[in-house]
Design a protein around this motif. Structure first.
Motif, PDB file in Angstrom:
ATOM      1  N   CYS A   1      27.834  36.277  40.199  1.00  0.00           N
ATOM      2  CA  CYS A   1      28.874  37.136  40.315  1.00  0.00           C
ATOM      3  C   CYS A   1      29.989  36.233  40.024  1.00  0.00           C
ATOM      4  O   CYS A   1      31.564  37.366  40.525  1.00  0.00           O
ATOM      5  CB  CYS A   1      29.155  37.313  41.796  1.00  0.00           C
TER       6      CYS A   1
ATOM      7  N   HIS B   1      33.688  38.339  40.243  1.00  0.00           N
ATOM      8  CA  HIS B   1      34.813  37.987  41.409  1.00  0.00           C
ATOM      9  C   HIS B   1      35.162  36.917  41.793  1.00  0.00           C
ATOM     10  O   HIS B   1      35.454  36.769  43.587  1.00  0.00           O
ATOM     11  CB  HIS B   1      33.716  37.972  42.460  1.00  0.00           C
TER      12      HIS B   1
ATOM     13  N   GLY C   1      34.330  34.697  46.198  1.00  0.00           N
ATOM     14  CA  GLY C   1      34.620  36.494  46.523  1.00  0.00           C
ATOM     15  C   GLY C   1      35.990  36.314  46.102  1.00  0.00           C
ATOM     16  O   GLY C   1      36.228  37.737  46.680  1.00  0.00           O
TER      17      GLY C   1
ATOM     18  N   GLY D   1      37.951  37.199  44.014  1.00  0.00           N
ATOM     19  CA  GLY D   1      38.797  38.287  43.143  1.00  0.00           C
ATOM     20  C   GLY D   1      39.063  37.387  41.982  1.00  0.00           C
ATOM     21  O   GLY D   1      39.711  37.411  42.108  1.00  0.00           O
TER      22      GLY D   1
ATOM     23  N   ASN E   1      38.194  41.737  45.078  1.00  0.00           N
ATOM     24  CA  ASN E   1      38.326  40.235  46.216  1.00  0.00           C
ATOM     25  C   ASN E   1      37.046  40.975  47.803  1.00  0.00           C
ATOM     26  O   ASN E   1      37.161  42.542  47.753  1.00  0.00           O
ATOM     27  CB  ASN E   1      39.886  40.378  46.832  1.00  0.00           C
ATOM     28  N   LEU E   2      36.160  40.902  47.469  1.00  0.00           N
ATOM     29  CA  LEU E   2      35.293  40.746  48.700  1.00  0.00           C
ATOM     30  C   LEU E   2      34.999  40.457  50.063  1.00  0.00           C
ATOM     31  O   LEU E   2      34.512  40.149  50.951  1.00  0.00           O
ATOM     32  CB  LEU E   2      34.073  40.293  47.608  1.00  0.00           C
TER      33      LEU E   2
END
Length: 295
Positions: A196, A200, A204, A206, A211-212
């Motif tokens: 990922c 991302h 995370g 992003g 943006n996670l």
């Protein structure tokens, strides 16, 4: 003429050396179930017994040529148990008359020196240590014995094989059965870096993908964030084909998705978000309130 070492001592030494050789040079510790190992021990024992029988014949022939006095001394010495002889050679003190026979013909200021033999137990330990060191060095140089890296690789392969076997027989993890566990976060992070991070970004925050870590989401398919991430991993994004269905296309398993979802839940709900000022991507989608994940 001196009594010979008992055959039992040779058998014990042979068995010990055989175990040591297989332990060092064998591929694994399953040699105890190998017929070759036991056949070797049996053949070695038979050869030692044959050697002992030949030694008995030679000993009897020599004994017949001794005088009566020599025969008496030989029988007396042979009657002493072998372990008792070792003990005596190590700790028994010689008499005054015996000291005269081993007195070295030099001295100084009244100090004399005796030509004592080294104790047999000391000599035995010395030669055992010498032989063990030589064999160990050969095994270390030419085989994987005692190599930390080789042992680590072997244990890792065994562990991974056990995990693979477990996952073959374990129930398939689905959206309905997936559960959040903090124990999955560390493995989920590694899976995130593998699958990922390209879109991302690290942690995370992003980049190509959203943006996670913030509270804004484009696709909301479940009431729980954990379940929503699992749904996305299973079905992909209906808005962006780049976010493909990782589970359905066989990239990851349901168990992997459970771990990934745990990691994303952790960075979104249990840590502070990475804002644009901190290098995070700008919010995308709508602000979403999630239900708590099922522990």
């Amino acid at each position: 003429m001196k009594p010979r070492t008992p055959i039992s001592v040779y058998i014990i030494l042979t068995v010990g050396l055989t175990f040591m050789a297989f332990e060092m040079f064998g591929e694994d510790s399953k040699y105890l179930t190998s017929p070759y190992f036991w056949v070797l021990l049996i053949i070695s024992t038979i050869l030692l017994l044959i050697m002992n029988s030949v030694g008995d014949l030679v000993e009897n022939q020599k004994f017949s040529k001794l005088t009566e006095e020599e025969k008496k001394l030989y029988i007396e010495e042979k009657s002493i148990p072998y372990l008792q002889k070792l003990w005596n050679s190590a700790f028994k003190k010689q008499s005054q008359s015996e000291e005269k026979d081993i007195l070295i013909d030099h001295g100084f200021d009244g100090i004399t020196e005796l030509d004592n033999s080294l104790p047999k137990w000391w000599l035995g330990l010395f030669w055992f240590g010498f032989i063990f060191c030589a064999v160990y060095m050969v095994a270390f140089a030419l085989t994987d014995y005692a190599h930390p890296e080789a042992e680590y690789d072997k244990e890792t392969k065994t562990m991974l094989a056990a995990i693979t076997e477990y996952e073959k027989n374990a129930p398939v993890i689905t959206l309905e059965t997936a559960k959040y566990s903090a124990d999955d976060i560390a493995e989920g992070e590694q899976l995130f870096k593998t699958n990922c991070v390209t879109c991302h970004s690290e942690a995370g925050k992003g980049g190509i993908g959203p943006n996670l870590t913030d509270g804004y989401w484009i696709n909301v398919k479940e009431k729980s964030l954990f379940k929503n991430v699992f749904w996305m991993l299973e079905n992909g994004s209906p808005n962006n084909p780049t976010m493909r269905p990782f589970i359905k296309d066989g990239t990851i398993t349901g168990r992997d998705a459970e771990k990934l979802a745990a990691y994303v839940y952790h960075i979104n709900q249990e840590t502070a978000p990475i804002t644009p000022a901190q290098g995070g991507a700008a919010p995308q989608g709508e602000e979403t309130k999630w239900e708590a994940a099922n522990e």
